[in-house]
Write an enzyme that holds these catalytic residues in place. Sequence first.
Site, short mmCIF file in Angstrom:
data_model
loop_
_atom_site.label_atom_id
_atom_site.label_comp_id
_atom_site.label_asym_id
_atom_site.label_seq_id
_atom_site.Cartn_x
_atom_site.Cartn_y
_atom_site.Cartn_z
N LYS A 144 43.51 38.45 31.54
CA LYS A 144 44.41 38.36 32.71
C LYS A 144 44.77 36.93 33.11
O LYS A 144 45.09 36.64 34.26
CB LYS A 144 43.85 39.11 33.93
N HIS A 204 39.28 36.51 23.15
CA HIS A 204 38.71 36.33 24.49
C HIS A 204 37.26 35.84 24.38
O HIS A 204 36.56 35.79 25.39
CB HIS A 204 38.68 37.67 25.23
N SER A 236 44.64 40.80 39.14
CA SER A 236 45.36 41.29 37.97
C SER A 236 44.48 42.28 37.20
O SER A 236 44.94 43.34 36.76
CB SER A 236 45.75 40.09 37.08
P1 A3P Z 1 49.72 39.81 36.89
O1 A3P Z 1 48.93 41.07 36.72
O2 A3P Z 1 49.19 38.95 38.01
O3 A3P Z 1 51.18 40.06 37.03
P2 A3P Z 1 46.85 38.61 30.06
O4 A3P Z 1 47.95 38.64 29.08
O5 A3P Z 1 45.87 37.51 29.83
O6 A3P Z 1 46.20 39.95 30.20
O7 A3P Z 1 47.49 38.25 31.49
C1 A3P Z 1 48.32 39.16 32.15
C2 A3P Z 1 48.94 38.45 33.33
O8 A3P Z 1 49.88 37.48 32.86
C3 A3P Z 1 49.69 39.43 34.22
O9 A3P Z 1 49.53 38.92 35.56
C4 A3P Z 1 51.11 39.26 33.70
O10 A3P Z 1 52.11 39.68 34.60
C5 A3P Z 1 51.14 37.76 33.48
N1 A3P Z 1 52.24 37.35 32.59
C6 A3P Z 1 52.54 37.82 31.37
N2 A3P Z 1 53.67 37.26 30.91
C7 A3P Z 1 54.12 36.42 31.87
C8 A3P Z 1 55.25 35.55 32.01
N3 A3P Z 1 56.17 35.46 31.07
N4 A3P Z 1 55.36 34.83 33.15
C9 A3P Z 1 54.44 34.90 34.12
N5 A3P Z 1 53.34 35.71 34.07
C10 A3P Z 1 53.18 36.46 32.95
#
Ligand code: A3P
Length: 300
Positions: free
Chosen positions: A51, A107, A137
């Site tokens: 996240k 991870h 998140s």
């Molecule tokens: P949120 O749940 O706060 O919206 P991961 O890929 O490590 O699981 O992280 C997921 C988080 O990164 C989510 O946060 C997602 O919306 C955000 N995310 C993914 N792509 C993004 C982008 N292009 N710009 C901003 N945030 C992004």
Amino acid sequence: MASSEVEILDDYLFKYKGYVFIRDEVQPEYIDSLENFEIRDSDVFLVTYPKSGTVWTQNIVTMLYESELPPAPPTSDTTFQRMPWLEYIQKDQDIINRPSPRLFASHLGHYLMPQGVKDKQIKVIYVSRNPKDVLVSYYHFAKIMAKLETPKDFDDMLDRFEEGRVICGSWFDHVCGWYNHRDDFNILFLTYEEMIKDLRAAVVKISQFLGKTLDAATIDHVVEKATFGNMKSDPRANYDFLPEDVMDKRQGAFLRKGTVGDWKNTFTVAQSERFDQIFREKMKGLPVQYSWDISEIKQA
Ligand code: A3P
């Protein structure tokens, strides 16, 4: 592997070597075998705590590599295929015998990385995010993922997070571990918040670290494709390709809000103060600073 080293945490998670894995997805023997995973000089690893912007950075890194190839129709490969997970074996994919450069996402904690990552000083990009936004998140993520227990409420989620009863274990151990062992690796540290603040600067930083000399138009193209709005409508980048029995899209989206400071909509003042105290104690002296609100970024 002595079975006594495995601690079952709940119906979905187990702890092994101080780290937390999804029960259905990983075998401890496979994790053991990764120590000797054969590394090539050109391999690139993206490492994050969940996240923290993993999919976002996966998308950027793979686009930076794809942009060097001769013009070709856009690939329909998913993020998992373009930059597969080191620790989660894809049944339909041979992650070892791919042509170079091989891109991997992981991870894992620093101490579970293949020895060759250190020995060969291969490139590692480590992205972290302020843990309150990570927590919120994850809270929503746990609701949509079939292989995670849905927390009873946010208090329950907070307890799990503080105790490390979540995928990958303690956020503090992960981030502190990687920062404290930074000299062992050839590593670029980035934060989610700096990517939000100036996506182009972050893309340029990543591109330079990877030794690429891309022209301004190519960088602009990557930046454009990596915006939240564009990724949200790009099925190969937004995890919409995951089947319903893995991710229940009726309960929410993987690309949810994509901002800084959304934690304020969920944490109570008391929860926030309790968390701040733990944060101050555990992060003392680490060379990383997070923004906690979008207004800090906009004003800067
Ligand atoms: P949120 O749940 O706060 O919206 P991961 O890929 O490590 O699981 O992280 C997921 C988080 O990164 C989510 O946060 C997602 O919306 C955000 N995310 C993914 N792509 C993004 C982008 N292009 N710009 C901003 N945030 C992004």
